[in-house]
Write a protein that holds these residues in place. Structure first.
Motif, PDB file in Angstrom:
ATOM      1  N   MET A 188       0.833  -1.205   0.000  1.00  0.00           N
ATOM      2  CA  MET A 188       0.000   0.000   0.000  1.00  0.00           C
ATOM      3  C   MET A 188       0.866   1.254   0.000  1.00  0.00           C
ATOM      4  O   MET A 188       0.560   2.248  -0.676  1.00  0.00           O
ATOM      5  CB  MET A 188      -0.922  -0.006   1.221  1.00  0.00           C
ATOM      6  N   VAL A 191       2.155   1.826  -3.544  1.00  0.00           N
ATOM      7  CA  VAL A 191       1.120   2.281  -4.456  1.00  0.00           C
ATOM      8  C   VAL A 191       0.703   3.712  -4.141  1.00  0.00           C
ATOM      9  O   VAL A 191       0.609   4.574  -5.030  1.00  0.00           O
ATOM     10  CB  VAL A 191      -0.092   1.328  -4.399  1.00  0.00           C
ATOM     11  N   ARG A 289      -5.433  -2.615  -7.192  1.00  0.00           N
ATOM     12  CA  ARG A 289      -5.372  -3.210  -5.856  1.00  0.00           C
ATOM     13  C   ARG A 289      -5.953  -4.623  -5.855  1.00  0.00           C
ATOM     14  O   ARG A 289      -5.498  -5.499  -5.132  1.00  0.00           O
ATOM     15  CB  ARG A 289      -6.095  -2.328  -4.844  1.00  0.00           C
ATOM     16  N   ARG A 292      -3.383  -6.838  -7.673  1.00  0.00           N
ATOM     17  CA  ARG A 292      -2.206  -7.108  -6.847  1.00  0.00           C
ATOM     18  C   ARG A 292      -2.452  -8.292  -5.915  1.00  0.00           C
ATOM     19  O   ARG A 292      -1.622  -9.196  -5.782  1.00  0.00           O
ATOM     20  CB  ARG A 292      -1.857  -5.853  -6.032  1.00  0.00           C
ATOM     21  N   LEU A 400      -6.797   0.356  -0.440  1.00  0.00           N
ATOM     22  CA  LEU A 400      -6.182  -0.817  -1.053  1.00  0.00           C
ATOM     23  C   LEU A 400      -5.878  -0.581  -2.514  1.00  0.00           C
ATOM     24  O   LEU A 400      -5.324  -1.439  -3.162  1.00  0.00           O
ATOM     25  CB  LEU A 400      -7.123  -2.024  -0.901  1.00  0.00           C
TER      26      LEU A 400
END
Length: 400
Positions: A188, A191, A289, A292, A400
């Motif tokens: 997180m 990102v 998210r 991933r 997320l």
């Protein structure tokens, strides 16, 4: 005196006392000829002493086994019925105390019986038979008591090992959850850092654009400054999860659903038999998210197949609808692998953490046709602000 015993303890105490009563009465019957014919109180006196010894044996044999054995050894000199209680006391000491204590106590009781037989008016044959019989009885009681003690110690040791194994497994599961949460937090961080930096760059470009109105440039400056401060705050919060040692792994771009094909190719190059059925028409449309976490689920599924079913064919299926459907299926081997790969066995715990963060569902287990199936359903609508399907916090899902 401890009357608060389990029913098993009371049953054992009653059984040992009953054996003492039976042996005592047999000894009384065998020695009836030795009582004076003109004495009317000898037999009742002998029985009364025996009854007292039996009550003592029933109530205190567990708490004071050695003391009771020594008292009953001396009591053999006063009453024939106490011989049975002394024999039962030898068994109790062997069952409740180590051999360093039980062997001397048994030897003392046996020597006392030998003295009684020596003093009794017996023939040589009766003396030999009595010594052999009581000697074997002492050995049998001592061996049986020690065997019962060793068995109880073994059971207690196995129970303690089982409790320790359960505790260790709970700690491993909890550690796996914490590690997976830390790993998710690092992802997180990467990102969010990338997205906030892009926001700061665009805001800075707008702020210094000469043809932009002053109000827009001022607003862009506020956005750029806020993005910078958010980056600093994020670095402080997530920085405690980073390993900043010299050998730490550098930050890498986070994987997406489109990288699953590359993951499958890597597994094939490593010798695995993997088939990928990609039913997602546009992997780029899957939110990053969600992609991933989907990548991590496939990665863990392939790792588990390599560990527990080396050489087996693995089928990876991807499908998209309301949910992103991920399924990894592999055949189970007929037995455990010859050279199993090391691992904590908590990989599925980490997957459950990831799926729970997205509000999805995770299923795993054996199928009826001898295969192992891992399936995860990850909601796609949360990417557009629809929440986490009732699980977790909406703000947390948006991160997320």
């Amino acid at each position: 005196m401890n009357l608060r015993r389990s029913w098993r303890d009371w049953l054992g105490d009653v059984a040992v006392t009953a054996a003492a009563v039976l042996l005592g009465l047999l000894m009384l019957q065998a020695s009836l000829n030795d009582f004076p014919e003109d004495s009317k109180t000898a037999i009742p006196r002998d029985i009364a002493i025996g009854v007292v010894s039996w009550i003592v044996m029933l109530l205190w044999r567990r708490r004071y086994p050695v003391a009771i054995a020594l008292v009953m050894t001396a009591g053999q000199l006063t009453a024939s019925t106490v011989l049975g209680t002394a024999m039962a006391a030898v068994f109790s000491v062997a069952m409740l105390r180590p051999w360093r204590t039980s062997v001397p106590v048994a030897a003392t009781t046996a020597l006392t019986v030998l003295g009684l037989f020596w003093l009794a008016p017996l023939s040589e044959r009766e003396f030999r038979e009595g010594i052999v019989a009581f000697g074997l009885l002492h050995v049998a009681l001592l061996s049986t008591g020690m065997l019962v003690r060793s068995r109880r110690q073994l059971i207690a040791s196995l129970r303690e090992r089982a409790r320790a194994a359960e505790t260790e497994q709970r700690l491993r599961v909890e550690e796996a959850r914490l590690l997976e949460r830390e790993r998710i937090a690092r992802e997180m961080h990467d990102v969010l850092a990338h997205r906030i930096s892009l926001l700061a760059v665009h805001a800075g470009a707008l702020e210094f654009r000469p043809d932009a109105p002053a109000e827009q440039r001022e607003a862009a400056g506020i956005i750029r400054q806020s993005a910078y401060e958010a980056m600093e705050d994020l670095r402080e919060v997530i920085g405690v999860l980073r390993d900043d040692s010299p050998g730490a792994e550098p930050e890498r771009p986070q994987p997406t659903l489109a990288d699953v094909a590359g993951l499958v190719r890597e597994s094939r190059r490593a010798g695995a038999h993997v088939t990928l059925e990609d039913g997602v028409p546009d992997a780029a449309s899957v939110p990053s998210r969600v992609g991933r976490h989907a990548y991590r689920i496939v990665q863990e599924g392939l790792t588990n197949a390599r560990k527990h079913a080396p050489g087996a064919h693995v089928l990876v299926s991807l499908g998209a609808g309301t949910d992103l459907d991920i399924e990894i299926v592999n055949a189970l081997p007929p037995g455990p692998p010859a050279r199993p790969l090391p691992g904590s066995g908590a990989g599925l715990v980490g997957l459950a953490e990831r799926v729970a963060l997205l509000g999805g569902t995770l299923e795993h287990g054996r199928t009826g046709d001898g295969r192992f199936r891992l399936r995860a359903l990850l909601p796609l609508e949360i990417a557009h602000g629809a929440g986490a399907g009732g699980k977790g916090d909406t703000h947390g899902s948006e991160l997320l």
